[in-house]
Scaffold this motif. Structure first.
Motif, mmCIF file in Angstrom:
data_model
loop_
_atom_site.group_PDB
_atom_site.id
_atom_site.type_symbol
_atom_site.label_atom_id
_atom_site.label_comp_id
_atom_site.label_asym_id
_atom_site.label_seq_id
_atom_site.Cartn_x
_atom_site.Cartn_y
_atom_site.Cartn_z
ATOM 1 N N GLU A 62 0.664 -1.256 -0.004
ATOM 2 C CA GLU A 62 -0.340 -0.094 0.005
ATOM 3 C C GLU A 62 0.763 1.207 0.076
ATOM 4 O O GLU A 62 0.436 2.304 -0.728
ATOM 5 C CB GLU A 62 -1.120 -0.046 1.369
ATOM 6 C CG GLU A 62 -2.010 -1.080 1.274
ATOM 7 C CD GLU A 62 -1.496 -2.325 2.058
ATOM 8 O OE1 GLU A 62 -0.234 -2.413 1.869
ATOM 9 O OE2 GLU A 62 -2.295 -3.453 2.067
ATOM 10 N N THR A 63 1.941 1.416 0.742
ATOM 11 C CA THR A 63 2.999 2.304 0.806
ATOM 12 C C THR A 63 3.512 2.767 -0.735
ATOM 13 O O THR A 63 3.534 3.828 -0.995
ATOM 14 C CB THR A 63 3.925 2.086 1.641
ATOM 15 O OG1 THR A 63 3.498 1.978 2.997
ATOM 16 C CG2 THR A 63 4.971 3.504 1.988
ATOM 17 N N ASP A 64 3.828 1.587 -1.063
ATOM 18 C CA ASP A 64 4.448 1.706 -2.722
ATOM 19 C C ASP A 64 3.369 2.518 -3.559
ATOM 20 O O ASP A 64 3.723 3.356 -4.266
ATOM 21 C CB ASP A 64 4.889 0.715 -3.025
ATOM 22 C CG ASP A 64 6.117 -0.256 -2.509
ATOM 23 O OD1 ASP A 64 7.079 0.647 -1.871
ATOM 24 O OD2 ASP A 64 5.959 -1.394 -2.259
ATOM 25 N N ILE A 65 2.119 2.147 -3.607
ATOM 26 C CA ILE A 65 1.140 2.381 -4.299
ATOM 27 C C ILE A 65 0.784 4.097 -3.963
ATOM 28 O O ILE A 65 0.744 4.880 -4.663
ATOM 29 C CB ILE A 65 -0.102 1.630 -4.178
ATOM 30 C CG1 ILE A 65 0.145 0.126 -4.625
ATOM 31 C CG2 ILE A 65 -1.538 2.268 -4.948
ATOM 32 C CD1 ILE A 65 -0.978 -0.876 -4.364
ATOM 33 N N ALA A 66 0.656 4.132 -2.507
ATOM 34 C CA ALA A 66 0.189 5.492 -2.085
ATOM 35 C C ALA A 66 1.147 6.431 -2.605
ATOM 36 O O ALA A 66 1.073 7.853 -2.886
ATOM 37 C CB ALA A 66 -0.172 5.641 -0.822
ATOM 38 N N LEU A 67 2.487 6.486 -2.246
ATOM 39 C CA LEU A 67 3.596 7.125 -2.392
ATOM 40 C C LEU A 67 4.289 7.052 -3.816
ATOM 41 O O LEU A 67 5.432 7.866 -3.830
ATOM 42 C CB LEU A 67 4.422 7.196 -1.176
ATOM 43 C CG LEU A 67 3.738 7.501 0.225
ATOM 44 C CD1 LEU A 67 4.772 7.175 1.313
ATOM 45 C CD2 LEU A 67 3.315 8.627 0.289
ATOM 46 N N GLY A 68 4.097 6.240 -4.620
ATOM 47 C CA GLY A 68 4.890 5.889 -5.754
ATOM 48 C C GLY A 68 5.967 5.291 -5.646
ATOM 49 O O GLY A 68 7.092 5.821 -6.121
ATOM 50 N N GLY A 69 6.341 4.542 -4.442
ATOM 51 C CA GLY A 69 7.649 4.148 -4.103
ATOM 52 C C GLY A 69 8.428 3.059 -4.931
ATOM 53 O O GLY A 69 7.641 2.554 -5.660
ATOM 54 N N ILE A 70 9.642 3.277 -5.080
ATOM 55 C CA ILE A 70 10.307 2.466 -6.224
ATOM 56 C C ILE A 70 11.527 1.662 -5.557
ATOM 57 O O ILE A 70 12.500 1.157 -6.145
ATOM 58 C CB ILE A 70 10.707 3.267 -7.384
ATOM 59 C CG1 ILE A 70 11.673 4.487 -6.861
ATOM 60 C CG2 ILE A 70 9.655 3.649 -8.295
ATOM 61 C CD1 ILE A 70 12.339 5.052 -8.053
ATOM 62 N N ARG A 71 11.701 1.968 -4.213
ATOM 63 C CA ARG A 71 12.778 1.277 -3.379
ATOM 64 C C ARG A 71 12.751 -0.262 -3.611
ATOM 65 O O ARG A 71 13.848 -0.908 -3.892
ATOM 66 C CB ARG A 71 12.611 1.413 -1.751
ATOM 67 C CG ARG A 71 13.659 0.690 -1.103
ATOM 68 C CD ARG A 71 13.271 1.084 0.594
ATOM 69 N NE ARG A 71 12.094 0.515 0.728
ATOM 70 C CZ ARG A 71 11.663 -0.753 1.127
ATOM 71 N NH1 ARG A 71 12.848 -1.628 0.865
ATOM 72 N NH2 ARG A 71 10.531 -1.118 1.528
ATOM 73 N N ARG A 72 11.493 -0.994 -3.638
ATOM 74 C CA ARG A 72 11.499 -2.583 -3.939
ATOM 75 C C ARG A 72 12.117 -2.938 -5.338
ATOM 76 O O ARG A 72 12.626 -3.848 -5.601
ATOM 77 C CB ARG A 72 9.897 -2.575 -3.843
ATOM 78 C CG ARG A 72 9.570 -3.017 -2.250
ATOM 79 C CD ARG A 72 8.059 -3.311 -2.281
ATOM 80 N NE ARG A 72 7.617 -3.059 -0.778
ATOM 81 C CZ ARG A 72 7.569 -4.020 -0.002
ATOM 82 N NH1 ARG A 72 8.008 -5.354 -0.148
ATOM 83 N NH2 ARG A 72 7.070 -3.720 1.268
ATOM 84 N N HIS A 74 14.170 -1.223 -7.030
ATOM 85 C CA HIS A 74 15.728 -1.057 -7.042
ATOM 86 C C HIS A 74 16.328 -2.334 -6.260
ATOM 87 O O HIS A 74 17.376 -2.829 -6.969
ATOM 88 C CB HIS A 74 16.240 0.293 -6.184
ATOM 89 C CG HIS A 74 16.128 1.489 -7.062
ATOM 90 N ND1 HIS A 74 16.995 2.155 -7.789
ATOM 91 C CD2 HIS A 74 14.976 2.404 -7.491
ATOM 92 C CE1 HIS A 74 16.536 3.135 -8.594
ATOM 93 N NE2 HIS A 74 15.285 3.091 -8.407
ATOM 94 N N SER A 75 15.690 -2.557 -5.289
ATOM 95 C CA SER A 75 16.367 -3.705 -4.504
ATOM 96 C C SER A 75 16.118 -5.204 -5.290
ATOM 97 O O SER A 75 17.288 -5.609 -5.213
ATOM 98 C CB SER A 75 15.775 -3.867 -2.987
ATOM 99 O OG SER A 75 16.115 -5.019 -2.289
ATOM 100 N N ALA A 76 15.066 -5.240 -5.988
ATOM 101 C CA ALA A 76 15.050 -6.547 -6.711
ATOM 102 C C ALA A 76 15.771 -6.579 -8.058
ATOM 103 O O ALA A 76 16.500 -7.631 -8.162
ATOM 104 C CB ALA A 76 13.548 -6.562 -7.234
ATOM 105 N N VAL A 77 15.933 -5.511 -8.547
ATOM 106 C CA VAL A 77 16.943 -5.560 -9.752
ATOM 107 C C VAL A 77 18.314 -5.982 -9.064
ATOM 108 O O VAL A 77 19.059 -6.871 -9.655
ATOM 109 C CB VAL A 77 16.966 -4.073 -10.437
ATOM 110 C CG1 VAL A 77 18.256 -4.143 -11.669
ATOM 111 C CG2 VAL A 77 15.747 -4.091 -10.982
ATOM 112 N N ALA A 78 18.786 -5.251 -7.762
ATOM 113 C CA ALA A 78 20.260 -5.605 -7.387
ATOM 114 C C ALA A 78 20.279 -7.069 -7.195
ATOM 115 O O ALA A 78 21.360 -7.732 -7.408
ATOM 116 C CB ALA A 78 20.589 -4.691 -6.241
ATOM 117 N N ASP A 79 19.163 -7.577 -6.372
ATOM 118 C CA ASP A 79 19.110 -9.130 -5.961
ATOM 119 C C ASP A 79 19.411 -9.938 -7.265
ATOM 120 O O ASP A 79 19.907 -11.059 -6.972
ATOM 121 C CB ASP A 79 17.925 -9.406 -5.215
ATOM 122 C CG ASP A 79 18.047 -8.699 -3.753
ATOM 123 O OD1 ASP A 79 19.152 -8.266 -3.228
ATOM 124 O OD2 ASP A 79 16.880 -8.468 -3.361
#
Length: 411
Positions: A62-72, A74-79
């Motif tokens: 929900e936080t990603d959707i509400a705030l347009g977050g892209i942290r996940r 970036h993290s997924a691409v790195a992993d």
């Protein structure tokens, strides 16, 4: 979206995923919810796609959707880069990032310098306004534009198949029959079967082929691009029936300038006729005495329905019942698109006809799923060596299905 007893037309995202998921030596990251990918992985396993493209999801909340977050993201691409080290990572959007306006191509351009050994390739078609077949067309086109490298024509005559994707029922068997015919009739070897049996390296070498065999209309823009770039001619057709397959081989021969092996073609034709001939008196009897049982009704991909019905009605003299395609983009005066309400009514009206449709539709109608030609399926399909529907072997298989279905309904 409306209410459905069965399913709406699958989304463009699903079409893109079904096109990319069978490409070996690659990985795919969906910018979306974990549940999407879990469901998709089960479908792919059921249709026989495994140990190919590695599939991942960012699992937005929900936080990603509400705030347009892209942290996940970036993290997924790195992993993925650290864990799998794929040469290419396909980026697939889902509806939510499309709605909130996440610019996936811009994210990839920003991140690409950090991953010199892993190419980031974003795809579109994640929104609600794009259907399955549009997603497949875009994916095939983008693959043909972005991956092939400059190569010379192969010394030995070769070909590509464009459009063999996991959404088509028995896609692996049909592609295998086409490969068998091309190798035996024309002495041509496959460079790339895009995408049901291919790798990133094989797609990169597509420009070396002598001809592209496009087996679904969604692959036409890809073939047109390859023709413009490499000068590779193409044929848009699926070989159905005995005579239809002979004509298809002749068309490939005229395009390539390679004369087919007459002994192979005639031997295959005679063998198919020999195997089908015991059923011909049965067909003639039913056409005369029980015409309602000799009618073929079919629903599915437009190219599949048209090919199967042309064999049934053109070569075996069966009659045509209600026929429809599963995409409004492909409908025309000869083959309409049916909504769920329309095709369920058509199925009920067909009585004892030879009904060929999705496994889901056949099971709902209480009909034999042996006559399935489309998805959704109701079974697992782990065996890629099941009989095909195309080619000489496919003609015998279809005739065998029809004669047994007629026997069950008539006697």
């Amino acid at each position: 979206m409306g209410l459905y007893q069965f399913k709406p037309i699958p989304s463009g995202r699903m079409g893109t995923l079904w096109t990319l998921a069978s490409i070996r030596d690659s990985a795919l990251l969906e910018f979306g919810c974990m549940g999407h990918m879990n469901y998709s992985r089960v479908f792919l396993e059921r249709v026989g796609v495994s140990n190919a493209c590695k599939l991942y999801s960012t699992h937005i909340d929900e936080t990603d959707i509400a705030l347009g977050g892209i942290r996940r993201f970036h993290s997924a691409v790195a992993d993925i880069a650290q864990r799998d080290k794929p040469g290419i990572l396909f980026l697939l959007p889902s509806a939510v990032p499309e709605i909130i306006g996440t610019d996936l191509p811009a994210l990839c351009r920003e991140l690409q310098p950090d991953y010199p050994d892993m190419r980031l390739l974003p795809f579109g078609c994640g929104g609600f306004d794009v259907n399955q077949h549009q997603g497949i067309r875009e994916a095939l086109t983008l693959l043909s534009r972005m991956l092939p490298v400059d190569v010379e024509r192969t010394a030995q005559p070769s070909f590509n198949i464009i459009g063999s994707c996991a959404d088509l029922f028995r896609f692996q068997a049909d592609a295998a029959e086409i490969v068998r015919i091309m190798e035996s009739a024309l002495g041509m070897k496959p460079l790339c079967v895009m995408t049901s049996n291919t790798s990133v390296a094989q797609i990169e070498r597509m420009g070396g082929a002598h001809v592209n065999l496009v087996i679904r209309r969604e692959g036409l823009p890809a073939a047109e691009h390859l023709q413009k770039r490499f000068g590779t001619p193409y044929l848009l057709a699926r070989p159905y029936g005995i005579q239809g397959t002979c004509e298809w081989i002749d068309r490939v021969s005229r395009i390539t300038g390679i004369f087919p092996d007459g002994s192979f073609v005639e031997g295959e034709r005679e063998e198919a006729l020999r195997l089908i001939s015991p059923a011909l008196p049965m067909f003639r009897h039913v056409i005369r005495e029980h015409p309602e049982n000799a009618r073929v009704a079919a629903g599915g991909h437009a190219d599949v329905v048209q090919g199967i019905v042309s064999f049934a009605c053109g070569e075996l003299s069966l009659s045509k019942g209600a026929c429809w395609c599963d995409s409004p983009d492909m409908a025309d005066g000869n083959l309409p698109y049916y909504t769920e309400e329309q095709w369920t009514q058509a199925v009920q009206n067909e009585g004892k006809s030879l009904l060929m449709a999705s496994g889901e539709a056949l099971e709902w109608a209480g009909r034999s799923t042996e006559l399935q030609i489309a998805n959704p399926d109701v079974k697992w399909r782990l065996n890629p060596y099941e009989p095909s529907f195309v080619g000489f072997h496919g003609a015998v298989h279809l005739a065998n299905l029809w004669v047994n279905a007629i026997l069950e309904e008539t006697f």
